[in-house]
Motif scaffolding. Structure first.
Motif, mmCIF file in Angstrom:
data_model
loop_
_atom_site.group_PDB
_atom_site.id
_atom_site.type_symbol
_atom_site.label_atom_id
_atom_site.label_comp_id
_atom_site.label_asym_id
_atom_site.label_seq_id
_atom_site.Cartn_x
_atom_site.Cartn_y
_atom_site.Cartn_z
ATOM 1 N N GLY A 104 -27.339 70.661 -49.712
ATOM 2 C CA GLY A 104 -27.753 69.318 -49.364
ATOM 3 C C GLY A 104 -26.941 68.677 -48.268
ATOM 4 N N GLU A 105 -26.086 69.434 -47.588
ATOM 5 C CA GLU A 105 -25.224 68.893 -46.540
ATOM 6 C C GLU A 105 -25.855 69.156 -45.176
ATOM 7 N N ALA A 106 -26.436 68.099 -44.575
ATOM 8 C CA ALA A 106 -27.027 68.239 -43.244
ATOM 9 C C ALA A 106 -25.949 68.639 -42.251
ATOM 10 N N LEU A 124 -22.418 60.863 -51.890
ATOM 11 C CA LEU A 124 -21.836 61.723 -52.913
ATOM 12 C C LEU A 124 -22.781 62.884 -53.160
ATOM 13 N N GLY A 125 -22.252 64.129 -53.009
ATOM 14 C CA GLY A 125 -23.033 65.330 -53.234
ATOM 15 C C GLY A 125 -22.339 66.248 -54.210
ATOM 16 N N PRO A 126 -22.917 67.430 -54.479
ATOM 17 C CA PRO A 126 -22.325 68.343 -55.462
ATOM 18 C C PRO A 126 -20.991 68.928 -55.020
ATOM 19 N N LEU A 127 -20.754 69.025 -53.732
ATOM 20 C CA LEU A 127 -19.512 69.620 -53.239
ATOM 21 C C LEU A 127 -18.712 68.678 -52.347
ATOM 22 N N ILE A 128 -19.386 67.749 -51.676
ATOM 23 C CA ILE A 128 -18.726 66.955 -50.646
ATOM 24 C C ILE A 128 -18.996 65.471 -50.875
ATOM 25 N N THR A 129 -17.983 64.666 -50.673
ATOM 26 C CA THR A 129 -18.148 63.222 -50.621
ATOM 27 C C THR A 129 -17.721 62.761 -49.232
ATOM 28 N N LYS A 130 -18.416 61.767 -48.704
ATOM 29 C CA LYS A 130 -18.121 61.314 -47.350
ATOM 30 C C LYS A 130 -18.417 59.827 -47.223
ATOM 31 N N ALA A 131 -17.813 59.222 -46.209
ATOM 32 C CA ALA A 131 -17.972 57.791 -45.988
ATOM 33 C C ALA A 131 -17.766 57.501 -44.510
ATOM 34 N N VAL A 148 -30.608 56.279 -50.077
ATOM 35 C CA VAL A 148 -31.345 57.538 -50.000
ATOM 36 C C VAL A 148 -30.876 58.454 -51.127
ATOM 37 N N ILE A 149 -31.820 58.940 -51.914
ATOM 38 C CA ILE A 149 -31.550 59.974 -52.911
ATOM 39 C C ILE A 149 -32.254 61.243 -52.440
ATOM 40 N N ALA A 150 -31.493 62.306 -52.225
ATOM 41 C CA ALA A 150 -32.043 63.557 -51.693
ATOM 42 C C ALA A 150 -31.886 64.675 -52.719
ATOM 43 N N ILE A 151 -32.975 65.375 -52.973
ATOM 44 C CA ILE A 151 -32.990 66.523 -53.881
ATOM 45 C C ILE A 151 -33.467 67.732 -53.088
ATOM 46 N N GLY A 152 -32.781 68.869 -53.249
ATOM 47 C CA GLY A 152 -33.166 70.044 -52.478
ATOM 48 C C GLY A 152 -32.909 71.333 -53.218
ATOM 49 N N LEU A 204 -30.740 81.050 -55.758
ATOM 50 C CA LEU A 204 -31.262 79.686 -55.809
ATOM 51 C C LEU A 204 -30.090 78.704 -55.909
ATOM 52 N N VAL A 205 -29.985 77.799 -54.913
ATOM 53 C CA VAL A 205 -28.896 76.824 -54.888
ATOM 54 C C VAL A 205 -29.502 75.418 -54.869
ATOM 55 N N PRO A 206 -29.498 74.707 -55.995
ATOM 56 C CA PRO A 206 -30.021 73.334 -55.995
ATOM 57 C C PRO A 206 -29.003 72.361 -55.425
ATOM 58 N N SER A 207 -29.468 71.190 -55.022
ATOM 59 C CA SER A 207 -28.565 70.177 -54.480
ATOM 60 C C SER A 207 -29.090 68.792 -54.811
ATOM 61 N N LEU A 208 -28.164 67.860 -54.908
ATOM 62 C CA LEU A 208 -28.492 66.469 -55.171
ATOM 63 C C LEU A 208 -27.447 65.611 -54.489
ATOM 64 N N SER A 209 -27.883 64.618 -53.729
ATOM 65 C CA SER A 209 -26.943 63.722 -53.058
ATOM 66 C C SER A 209 -27.456 62.295 -53.114
ATOM 67 N N TYR A 210 -26.496 61.384 -53.120
ATOM 68 C CA TYR A 210 -26.812 59.962 -53.161
ATOM 69 C C TYR A 210 -26.086 59.303 -51.998
ATOM 70 N N THR A 211 -26.836 58.583 -51.155
ATOM 71 C CA THR A 211 -26.265 57.930 -49.978
ATOM 72 C C THR A 211 -26.676 56.469 -49.969
#
Length: 780
Positions: free
Chosen positions: A143-145, A244-251, A729-733, A769-776
């Motif tokens: 989920g990390e662009a 906030l994502g499964p592996l990375i947080t950023k601001a 933005v809530i992103a699911i992938g 299969l690698v799921p992802s979820l992020s909240y921005t």
């Protein structure tokens, strides 16, 4: 002296051709998106009263000259994916008018009210561009662009290994890409063993990838230019965001006050903070594994004609694992440790000066450092005795750069660019530190040894002249030449030419030629993205790498927002290097004795289809390519496929706006034929078993076997909510939706049978299969 005389004659001749037009007024400003605040490069501004227009440059700036003092002007502004708007300017005497265009439309209707050709943009053959918003639309790993991963879907580009951010452009190596962050080179543009790039999407405005037809102002690498521009802040609008994502947080935080603007962003992995404590508490292992980076960009608008810009970046990766092994039969404890870390540090100061409406100047001074270390340690301790040993290997490369350029703007699209680039590079290609100690009854004896390869440096100076002009209404041309010196010798003239011919209102024909030189070499020791590759300078023993490339392409605009392009290319490379068989990074020999020089050849056909407007948007790119290497001491001097020679590469990406600015569905499909590897052929035993001669291995042809092809489907959906003061933005992938076992690498393992040892290929897969979820969330 004769060359210098010809050079200045050339410059004077071009300066004489630049017309000098006098205007009484000027309308100028910056065009931005109303929703995102991003600057819009390539936006069209058309003045109805004078039937003339302008195209915004890379900073979103435009200017329109007027030859009278009328009190009212009408500007029609349009940009792909945004709503066309009309602005009325009153009492304008050299007025500054910034413009905000309304947000993206689900269905776009474009009316052409005028025609203005931007030659500089039009003649950039073999170029692909992605904005921040376009990168966010592509499904991503975890989920990390990622800007670099997004470039892998472009024609002529390969990823190398499944899941990594390597760029192998038109048969070139990863080291042959000139990766620039706000004009400063990045020597290792990736994190976490190549799974993420150094570029945080919160800090990136846009990315340009140039694969051929290189403008003369770019040089220093053979295969591509990856030009990453960082975001800038705005005085009239501050914003901040958190993700906030499964592996990375950023601001990030962005804004401005007075004449100063700022944009600051940072990110960090969460693995060591969330998962490693559970591993450490349940085992005898202590694990530290993370990466983090930070970006900053400051602008000080001294006056209307003077601006000072500072760009900075710092990123670090660290992997540290300690294993504690108590011995059951005694009080002895054994401890082993592995360490791997690297960092990039960049700082760049730019001064922009507008001397007149025809002459501008940009001056850069900056420094970039890349350093890494790799080591291991071992100790054994009991009540009476303690022994320890350690080995640490480290290497560094640093570059200090000065660059200044002048841009002369003449009538219509007659532009001349001249500039000087100077770089001082320092290389420490290897330091070894060995420490041993023994302690018995409190008495310690130790021995430390440190030795280093000879540090080296080089001075790289270049001068260039680049002419951009229109010949009639159908031909646009970018012609230039680059002159380079390395350490006062190795002089090289690098001609460049790019021509675009408009066959009709829909079709274009492009042809380009470019000669390139690279004054550095990268000695590659592995394929897993580890930072064990060594940068070394070109010198008399290892001459600079050279290449020339020719490309021919056609483009067709099927309808507004839908285009197709086909391009063929051929590239020849000289003085590429490779380790001799059996040589490696830990050898103490001089590098000229460890490597061999050879030649490279690449050619292929690229197809690209893009739909850029409407509720559904997408890209299809397909590349059919060949890439070869030839070394006199490898493969018996016969050509062999380059390690990343994938014959066919297909990428399909698309997204659909279910509800404008609310729900976005995205998908991406990738297919790549397998890359070549070298296999063990046989194990030969001595004829006389009584002789003290061990067995030896024989190998098949170099890169004579191809691993299975890779293919996968990635899906994503994002839910967006926009209010007056914030955006959520809530992103699911899902990466690799159907869980294909794509080969990460292939091993040869021996299996014991009745007839002896039998080798078999074992495919190692990393990502199923690698799921992802992020909240921005972003606040405006």
């Amino acid at each position: 002296m004769r060359a210098v005389f010809y050079l200045f004659t050339f410059i004077s001749f071009y300066l004489f051709l630049v017309p000098c037009d006098v205007y009484a007024q000027e309308i100028s400003g910056i065009v931005r998106s109303e929703i995102s605040g991003e600057i819009l490069e390539g936006a069209s501004i058309y003045c109805l009263e004078y039937q003339t227009g302008s195209i915004t440059n890379e900073r979103g700036a435009y200017s329109i000259k007027c030859n009278s003092y009328d009190t009212t002007f009408t500007l029609v502004v349009s940009y792909v994916g945004h709503e066309q708007d009309t602005f009325t300017i009153k009492n304008c005497g050299s007025t500054v008018q910034d413009i905000l265009l309304r947000g993206e439309l689900s269905n776009l209707s474009v009316e052409v009210v005028g025609k203005y050709i931007d030659s500089e943009k039009a003649t950039h053959n073999s170029t692909n561009r992605l904005t921040n918003q376009e990168i966010l639309r592509i499904p991503a790993l975890f989920g990390e662009a990622d800007p670099i991963r997004a470039m892998q879907v472009m024609p002529g580009v390969q990823s190398g290994i499944e899941g990594q951010t390597g760029l192998f452009v038109r048969g070139g190596g990863n080291d042959q890409n000139l990766v620039l962050l706000d004009g400063l080179p990045v020597y290792k543009p990736d994190h976490i063993f190549g799974f993420f790039s150094t570029f945080d999407i919160n800090a990136v405005e846009k990315v340009n990838l140039i694969k051929g037809g290189f403008p003369a102002r770019f040089g220093g690498r053979l295969s591509s230019v990856v030009d990453v521009e960082m975001k800038t802040g705005r005085v009239d609008q501050s914003s901040r965001g958190f993700s906030l994502g499964p592996l990375i947080t950023k601001a990030y935080i962005s804004g401005g006050f007075g004449k100063i603007t700022y944009h600051i962003s940072g990110r960090r992995t969460l693995f060591d903070l969330l998962i490693a404590p559970f591993i450490n508490s349940s085992t005898d292992n202590n694990l530290a594994f993370y990466f983090g980076d930070a970006n900053i960009k400051l602008e000080y608008n001294i006056s209307k004609n003077d601006r000072l810009v500072f760009s900075g970046y710092y990123g670090k990766d660290r992997y540290d694992q300690t294993r504690i092994q108590p011995q059951n039969t005694s009080s002895t404890v054994r401890t082993s440790q592995e360490l791997l870390s690297w960092y990039n540090l960049l700082g760049n100061l730019r001064y922009d000066k507008v001397w007149s409406d025809r002459l501008t100047q940009n001056t850069y001074i900056g420094n970039t450092i890349y350093s890494y270390e790799n080591g291991s340690a071992f100790s054994e301790e009991n009540l009476l005795r303690r022994e320890s040993s350690s080995l640490l290997y480290s290497a560094d490369v640093a570059e200090t750069m000065f660059r200044t350029s002048l841009t002369f703007k003449g009538k219509k699209n007659n532009i001349l660019k001249v500039g000087v680039n100077s770089s001082y590079r320092r290389f420490i290609p290897g330091r070894f530190t060995i420490a041993n100690s023994t302690t018995i009854s409190g008495i310690e004896a130790s021995q430390d040894t440190m030795f280093s390869r000879i540090a080296s440096s080089n001075f790289d100076h270049n001068f260039y002249a680049e002419k951009i002009l229109d010949i009639g209404e159908k031909i646009s041309l970018n012609a230039g030449v680059r002159f380079g010196w390395l350490n006062g010798e190795h002089f090289k003239i690098q001609p460049r030419l790019s021509v675009e011919t408009k066959i009709n209102s829909k079709d274009e024909l492009n042809i380009s030629f470019a000669s390139m030189r690279q004054n550095t070499h990268l000695l590659i020791s592995g394929t897993l993205g580890l930072p064990r590759d060594i940068w070394i300078p070109a010198n008399n023993d290892l001459p600079p790498q050279d290449s020339w490339q020719v490309a021919l392409g056609v483009k067709r605009q099927l309808k507004p927002g839908l285009r197709v392009a086909i391009e063929a290319y051929y590239k020849s490379m000289n003085n590429v290097v490779n380790y001799r068989p059996g040589a490696g990074v830990t050898s103490s020999e001089d590098f000229s004795e460890l490597v061999v020089k050879g030649k490279g050849e690449a050619y292929g056909l690229e197809c690209f289809v893009e739909k850029s407007v409407g509720r559904f948007r997408g890209r299809l790119s397909n590349t059919l390519s060949w890439s070869w290497r030839t070394f006199s001491e490898i493969n018996q001097g016969n050509p062999f496929p380059y390690r990343y020679d994938r014959r066919n590469n297909l990428y399909i990406t698309g997204d659909y706006s279910v509800s404008p600015n609310k729900i976005l569905l995205s998908a991406g499909f990738t297919y790549q034929t397998g890359n070549p590897i070298t296999l063990l052929n046989d194990r030969v035993l001595p004829l006389n078993r009584e002789l003290s001669i061990g067995s030896f291995l024989t190998f098949a042809d170099v890169n004579g076997y191809r691993i299975p092809p890779t293919h996968r489907l990635d899906l994503g959906v994002s839910f967006q909510k926009i209010k007056n003061n914030y955006e959520r933005v809530i992103a699911i992938g899902a990466y690799n939706v159907y869980a294909r076992r794509n080969p990460y690498y292939v091993n040869v393992e021996n299996e014991r049978t009745l007839d002896g040892l039998r080798g078999q290929l074992v495919k190692v897969s990393l990502f199923r299969l690698v799921p992802s979820l992020s909240y921005t969330i972003k606040w405006h």
